[in-house]
Design a protein around this motif. Structure first.
Motif, PDB file in Angstrom:
ATOM      1  N   ASP A 228       0.717  -1.176   0.186  1.00  0.00           N
ATOM      2  CA  ASP A 228       0.129   0.053   0.008  1.00  0.00           C
ATOM      3  C   ASP A 228       0.627   1.315   0.156  1.00  0.00           C
ATOM      4  O   ASP A 228       0.217   2.144  -0.268  1.00  0.00           O
ATOM      5  N   GLN A 229       2.067   1.194   0.479  1.00  0.00           N
ATOM      6  CA  GLN A 229       3.011   2.338   0.299  1.00  0.00           C
ATOM      7  C   GLN A 229       4.233   2.303  -0.106  1.00  0.00           C
ATOM      8  O   GLN A 229       4.818   1.003  -0.090  1.00  0.00           O
ATOM      9  N   VAL A 230       4.900   3.124  -0.436  1.00  0.00           N
ATOM     10  CA  VAL A 230       6.428   3.187  -0.814  1.00  0.00           C
ATOM     11  C   VAL A 230       7.123   4.257  -0.125  1.00  0.00           C
ATOM     12  O   VAL A 230       6.400   5.192   0.029  1.00  0.00           O
ATOM     13  N   GLY A 231       8.293   4.307   0.220  1.00  0.00           N
ATOM     14  CA  GLY A 231       9.061   5.264   1.038  1.00  0.00           C
ATOM     15  C   GLY A 231      10.347   4.784   1.544  1.00  0.00           C
ATOM     16  O   GLY A 231      11.201   3.964   1.045  1.00  0.00           O
ATOM     17  N   THR A 232      10.810   5.304   2.616  1.00  0.00           N
ATOM     18  CA  THR A 232      11.904   4.861   3.276  1.00  0.00           C
ATOM     19  C   THR A 232      11.512   4.691   4.730  1.00  0.00           C
ATOM     20  O   THR A 232      10.971   5.377   5.443  1.00  0.00           O
ATOM     21  N   MET A 233      12.437   3.735   5.508  1.00  0.00           N
ATOM     22  CA  MET A 233      12.157   2.995   6.689  1.00  0.00           C
ATOM     23  C   MET A 233      13.544   3.307   7.438  1.00  0.00           C
ATOM     24  O   MET A 233      14.587   2.666   6.833  1.00  0.00           O
ATOM     25  N   LYS A 234      13.771   4.126   8.408  1.00  0.00           N
ATOM     26  CA  LYS A 234      14.889   4.170   9.337  1.00  0.00           C
ATOM     27  C   LYS A 234      14.758   3.332  10.491  1.00  0.00           C
ATOM     28  O   LYS A 234      13.986   3.309  11.430  1.00  0.00           O
ATOM     29  N   THR A 235      15.792   2.326  10.787  1.00  0.00           N
ATOM     30  CA  THR A 235      15.860   1.517  11.662  1.00  0.00           C
ATOM     31  C   THR A 235      16.973   1.709  12.647  1.00  0.00           C
ATOM     32  O   THR A 235      18.024   2.361  11.898  1.00  0.00           O
ATOM     33  N   PRO A 236      17.359   0.857  13.682  1.00  0.00           N
ATOM     34  CA  PRO A 236      18.671   0.908  14.212  1.00  0.00           C
ATOM     35  C   PRO A 236      19.788   0.715  13.574  1.00  0.00           C
ATOM     36  O   PRO A 236      21.144   0.869  13.466  1.00  0.00           O
ATOM     37  N   PHE A 237      19.569  -0.390  12.588  1.00  0.00           N
ATOM     38  CA  PHE A 237      20.646  -0.785  11.525  1.00  0.00           C
ATOM     39  C   PHE A 237      20.876   0.161  10.638  1.00  0.00           C
ATOM     40  O   PHE A 237      22.030   0.394   9.803  1.00  0.00           O
ATOM     41  N   GLY A 238      19.989   0.978  10.098  1.00  0.00           N
ATOM     42  CA  GLY A 238      20.225   1.981   8.948  1.00  0.00           C
ATOM     43  C   GLY A 238      18.779   2.262   8.237  1.00  0.00           C
ATOM     44  O   GLY A 238      18.017   1.835   8.617  1.00  0.00           O
ATOM     45  N   GLU A 239      18.803   3.156   7.150  1.00  0.00           N
ATOM     46  CA  GLU A 239      17.927   3.763   6.587  1.00  0.00           C
ATOM     47  C   GLU A 239      17.677   3.146   5.074  1.00  0.00           C
ATOM     48  O   GLU A 239      18.559   2.815   4.472  1.00  0.00           O
ATOM     49  N   PHE A 240      16.537   2.527   4.565  1.00  0.00           N
ATOM     50  CA  PHE A 240      16.244   1.751   3.625  1.00  0.00           C
ATOM     51  C   PHE A 240      15.032   2.202   2.619  1.00  0.00           C
ATOM     52  O   PHE A 240      13.943   2.734   3.254  1.00  0.00           O
ATOM     53  N   PRO A 241      15.136   2.037   1.430  1.00  0.00           N
ATOM     54  CA  PRO A 241      14.324   2.393   0.587  1.00  0.00           C
ATOM     55  C   PRO A 241      13.328   0.867   0.653  1.00  0.00           C
ATOM     56  O   PRO A 241      13.822  -0.142   0.577  1.00  0.00           O
ATOM     57  N   VAL A 242      11.923   1.247   0.944  1.00  0.00           N
ATOM     58  CA  VAL A 242      10.936   0.192   1.061  1.00  0.00           C
ATOM     59  C   VAL A 242       9.854  -0.003   0.486  1.00  0.00           C
ATOM     60  O   VAL A 242       9.355   1.168   0.067  1.00  0.00           O
ATOM     61  N   VAL A 243       9.087  -1.062   0.449  1.00  0.00           N
ATOM     62  CA  VAL A 243       7.634  -1.152   0.044  1.00  0.00           C
ATOM     63  C   VAL A 243       7.102  -1.514   1.325  1.00  0.00           C
ATOM     64  O   VAL A 243       7.406  -2.293   2.004  1.00  0.00           O
ATOM     65  N   ARG A 244       5.756  -1.047   1.737  1.00  0.00           N
ATOM     66  CA  ARG A 244       5.102  -1.578   2.684  1.00  0.00           C
ATOM     67  C   ARG A 244       3.782  -2.331   2.507  1.00  0.00           C
ATOM     68  O   ARG A 244       2.973  -2.104   1.562  1.00  0.00           O
ATOM     69  N   VAL A 245       3.684  -3.437   3.240  1.00  0.00           N
ATOM     70  CA  VAL A 245       2.737  -4.696   3.008  1.00  0.00           C
ATOM     71  C   VAL A 245       1.891  -4.554   4.088  1.00  0.00           C
ATOM     72  O   VAL A 245       2.237  -4.609   5.342  1.00  0.00           O
ATOM     73  N   ALA A 246       0.595  -4.168   3.918  1.00  0.00           N
ATOM     74  CA  ALA A 246      -0.545  -4.144   4.908  1.00  0.00           C
ATOM     75  C   ALA A 246      -1.239  -5.606   4.726  1.00  0.00           C
ATOM     76  O   ALA A 246      -1.909  -5.775   3.892  1.00  0.00           O
ATOM     77  N   THR A 247      -1.361  -6.281   6.079  1.00  0.00           N
ATOM     78  CA  THR A 247      -2.070  -7.492   6.066  1.00  0.00           C
ATOM     79  C   THR A 247      -3.183  -7.331   6.997  1.00  0.00           C
ATOM     80  O   THR A 247      -3.030  -7.313   8.128  1.00  0.00           O
ATOM     81  N   ASP A 248      -4.441  -7.675   6.656  1.00  0.00           N
ATOM     82  CA  ASP A 248      -5.439  -7.878   7.644  1.00  0.00           C
ATOM     83  C   ASP A 248      -5.807  -9.368   7.804  1.00  0.00           C
ATOM     84  O   ASP A 248      -6.075 -10.181   6.919  1.00  0.00           O
ATOM     85  N   LEU A 249      -6.018  -9.730   9.011  1.00  0.00           N
ATOM     86  CA  LEU A 249      -6.163 -11.129   9.482  1.00  0.00           C
ATOM     87  C   LEU A 249      -7.528 -11.184  10.170  1.00  0.00           C
ATOM     88  O   LEU A 249      -7.880 -10.353  11.152  1.00  0.00           O
ATOM     89  N   THR A 250      -8.445 -12.155   9.773  1.00  0.00           N
ATOM     90  CA  THR A 250      -9.531 -12.483  10.660  1.00  0.00           C
ATOM     91  C   THR A 250      -9.655 -13.759  10.855  1.00  0.00           C
ATOM     92  O   THR A 250      -9.412 -14.706   9.922  1.00  0.00           O
ATOM     93  N   ARG A 251     -10.001 -14.167  11.975  1.00  0.00           N
ATOM     94  CA  ARG A 251     -10.224 -15.677  12.439  1.00  0.00           C
ATOM     95  C   ARG A 251     -11.591 -15.777  12.861  1.00  0.00           C
ATOM     96  O   ARG A 251     -11.814 -15.134  13.649  1.00  0.00           O
ATOM     97  N   THR A 252     -12.110 -16.783  12.461  1.00  0.00           N
ATOM     98  CA  THR A 252     -13.490 -17.128  12.691  1.00  0.00           C
ATOM     99  C   THR A 252     -13.592 -18.503  13.079  1.00  0.00           C
ATOM    100  O   THR A 252     -12.743 -19.354  12.761  1.00  0.00           O
ATOM    101  N   SER A 253     -14.739 -18.907  13.815  1.00  0.00           N
ATOM    102  CA  SER A 253     -15.086 -20.281  14.160  1.00  0.00           C
ATOM    103  C   SER A 253     -16.703 -20.329  13.907  1.00  0.00           C
ATOM    104  O   SER A 253     -17.571 -19.514  14.741  1.00  0.00           O
ATOM    105  N   GLY A 254     -17.267 -20.839  12.922  1.00  0.00           N
ATOM    106  CA  GLY A 254     -18.556 -20.867  12.694  1.00  0.00           C
ATOM    107  C   GLY A 254     -18.909 -19.495  12.201  1.00  0.00           C
ATOM    108  O   GLY A 254     -18.282 -18.991  11.335  1.00  0.00           O
TER     109      GLY A 254
END
Length: 299
Positions: A228-254
């Motif tokens: 859903d997004q592109v940009g940069t992510m800064k972590t303790p290890f360094g800054e990276f060009p990234v793509v972001r994956v958004a995941t929605d989880l639904t757990r059901t029973s019946g």
């Protein structure tokens, strides 16, 4: 009990690809100017010791045996080799404060910063285990690797990797026995569809059945993912060009909804997922600032 959203977060955190050498901090403008094969977003060479244990059987991607980012906005399996023996360190915080929306960075890009200290921070090693010789190996003959799912749990996720996807086959306890956990996903959960580029979507619905701490269980899980997004992510290890994956989880029973969860993963070429954020249970907002768990790549 096993929390399914954790499996996704740990899968994405497990995608660690590194180069060998010692180029951290050198000034660069191109990846091929760094012994690590990675010129960070801040114009310095990335360190190259995330996974010093990689041997000669590691996949090669580049003229010098390194995975060299081409920054084409598309991530392929060649840029995410997932093999037993890979390992890295992640800085993990629980119930922290972080705004998943980030800030605008121009031309449709976003910028996120997870380099600072968060509440309850601790460093956790993550290693990919070989299925060979494991008590559960016969139950999951197509497994590529396995890895511990959460810092506070010894449960192990079992994964399969091929050129088109990464799937979750099941969840097991480290030891067999009367109180073992052995859950199978039918069909396996598609956690990543490859190649991965902005706007890509994929879905997966699986029946989960087996034993959890010796008790028989059965329920359904649905995963819906979007790059859903592109940009940069800064972590303790360094800054990276990234793509972001958004995941929605639904757990059901019946007809009952047992759990909903939203997870973000920031993925970089040749380093895999450099950060993941998991929401609180039953989060209703597309973006949130009170994640249940935050993980980011650390030195």
């Amino acid at each position: 009990m096993f929390r399914p959203a954790t499996a996704l977060a740990m899968l994405l955190c497990s995608m660690i690809v590194t180069a060998c050498g010692n180029s951290g901090g050198a000034v660069c403008t191109r990846d091929d100017e760094c012994a690590s094969g990675f010129c960070k977003a801040d114009g310095t060479c990335g360190p190259a010791d995330v996974d010093a244990s990689v041997g000669g059987d590691a996949p090669l991607d580049g003229p010098s045996g390194l995975c060299t980012p081409n920054h084409d906005g598309t991530i392929t399996m060649a840029e995410l080799p997932l093999i037993p023996g890979k390992m890295a360190t992640f800085r993990v915080a629980t119930n922290a404060t972080f705004d998943t929306a980030g800030v605008a960075a121009g031309t449709g890009m976003r910028r996120w910063d997870l380099s600072t200290q968060l509440s309850n921070d601790s460093d956790k090693p993550l290693a990919l285990q070989s299925p060979s010789g494991q008590w559960w190996a016969a139950s999951f003959p197509t497994a590529t690797y396995a890895t511990t799912l959460a810092a506070g749990s010894d449960l192990v996720g079992v994964f399969h990797v091929d050129a088109a996807q990464v799937t979750l086959l099941g969840v097991v306890s480290p030891q067999a026995g009367s109180f073992r956990t052995e859950l199978e996903y039918d069909p396996p959960v598609k956690l990543l569809a490859l190649p991965m580029t902005a706007g890509a979507t994929w879905m997966s619905t699986s029946t989960v059945s087996g034993t959890a701490q010796g008790a028989i269980v059965a329920y359904t899980e649905k995963y819906s993912s979007l790059v859903d997004q592109v940009g940069t992510m800064k972590t303790p290890f360094g800054e990276f060009p990234v793509v972001r994956v958004a995941t929605d989880l639904t757990r059901t029973s019946g007809f009952s909804t047992l759990l909903t969860k939203r997870t973000f993963a920031w993925t970089a070429e040749c380093y895999g997922s450099v950060a993941t954020v998991a929401s609180q249970d039953f989060e209703t907002s597309a973006e949130f600032n009170d994640p249940a768990e935050v993980r980011r790549l650390a030195p």
